[in-house]
Design a protein around this motif. Sequence first.
Motif, short mmCIF file in Angstrom:
data_model
loop_
_atom_site.label_atom_id
_atom_site.label_comp_id
_atom_site.label_asym_id
_atom_site.label_seq_id
_atom_site.Cartn_x
_atom_site.Cartn_y
_atom_site.Cartn_z
N ARG A 114 -4.94 -4.18 -7.38
CA ARG A 114 -5.25 -3.77 -6.16
C ARG A 114 -6.66 -4.22 -5.29
NH1 ARG A 114 -8.34 1.36 -6.41
NH2 ARG A 114 -8.10 1.79 -3.50
N SER A 146 -3.19 -2.85 -13.32
CA SER A 146 -2.67 -2.76 -11.90
C SER A 146 -4.01 -2.75 -11.31
CB SER A 146 -2.12 -1.20 -12.04
OG SER A 146 -1.27 -1.06 -10.55
N TYR A 172 3.25 1.49 -3.15
CA TYR A 172 1.45 1.75 -4.42
C TYR A 172 1.29 3.29 -4.75
CZ TYR A 172 -2.99 2.41 -6.54
OH TYR A 172 -3.95 2.47 -7.41
N PRO A 195 0.74 -1.18 0.31
CA PRO A 195 -0.07 0.64 0.35
C PRO A 195 0.95 1.25 -0.05
CG PRO A 195 -1.16 -1.65 1.57
CD PRO A 195 0.45 -2.51 1.06
N MET A 226 -5.43 0.42 1.96
CA MET A 226 -5.36 0.13 0.70
C MET A 226 -6.43 0.45 0.03
SD MET A 226 -2.73 -1.18 -0.79
CE MET A 226 -2.71 -0.92 -3.17
N MET A 259 1.23 -0.75 -9.27
CA MET A 259 0.89 -2.19 -8.50
C MET A 259 0.96 -2.75 -8.22
SD MET A 259 -1.40 -2.55 -5.73
CE MET A 259 -1.94 -4.09 -5.48
#
Length: 270
Positions: A112, A108, A34, A31, A268, A52
């Motif tokens: 996630r 990506s 990212y 997280p 996240m 990601m």
Amino acid sequence: MMLYGVLAVIGLGAGITTVLFGFGGGFLMVPVMYQGLILAYGEDSAIGQAAMHCAVATSTSLMIFSSLMATRKHHKAGTLKWAIIRPLLGFIALGALMGAAVATWVSSAPLRWLFISYLGITILDCLFRPGFTAPSSGEVHPLGKVTTAIGGTLIGGVAACLGVGGSVMTVPMLRRMGASMTQATAMASPLTFPVSIAGTLGFVLFSWQEGQALGGLHLGYIDVLALFAMMAGSWCGIRLASRWIGKLPDRLHSRIYIALLIIFWLAMLL
């Protein structure tokens, strides 16, 4: 450069959670890295669009270092049960190679949401399925051959695909096999090693051209500077946390584990 300083601090936390909770750092690093890449490079940049993938791949490669170091600490402390660990290693490696291949083919944004969904399901499982927070005798019952093969492959695939090391699957599984939290989190470290090796090879081999397009020091999606920054922090964190091995009460240990999962899930999600 500020991003890499932040990642070194995150590596410190990752080292602590690796030793005490078996996380391998992925739930902490993915997280933060990212979001950090998005803020540093912009969402529309090449790195921003691959943020990601870079976070997952770099987290996976860091776990080679952190899992080996944590395994050494736990082995010296006598908390590992190798008879339980050995049968799972090969199947986890196989699953990890497949998981890394899948992760490089998924864009990506879905990756996630896979991460968020998987973590949410794990939290609910730990909270509402009997056994996780109950005190344990420490008598671990071995898995059957079929369960070992299917479970090991699934753990490796999910762990490499999401860059989380597999502890979020192995720790609840080992708890329900009778392991104490100290034993379960200890055994998560050597089980993370085949995930990290196979997953890292997969991310490099399957995404070499994409990594060249990102510029800078990248091996596939692995950000080499970020990797070394987090390794330095992780080394310090593992040495710091090793003195607490086996000293947390079992029920408290399991509750802190769940609380950390919830924090990482919220980070996240937001």
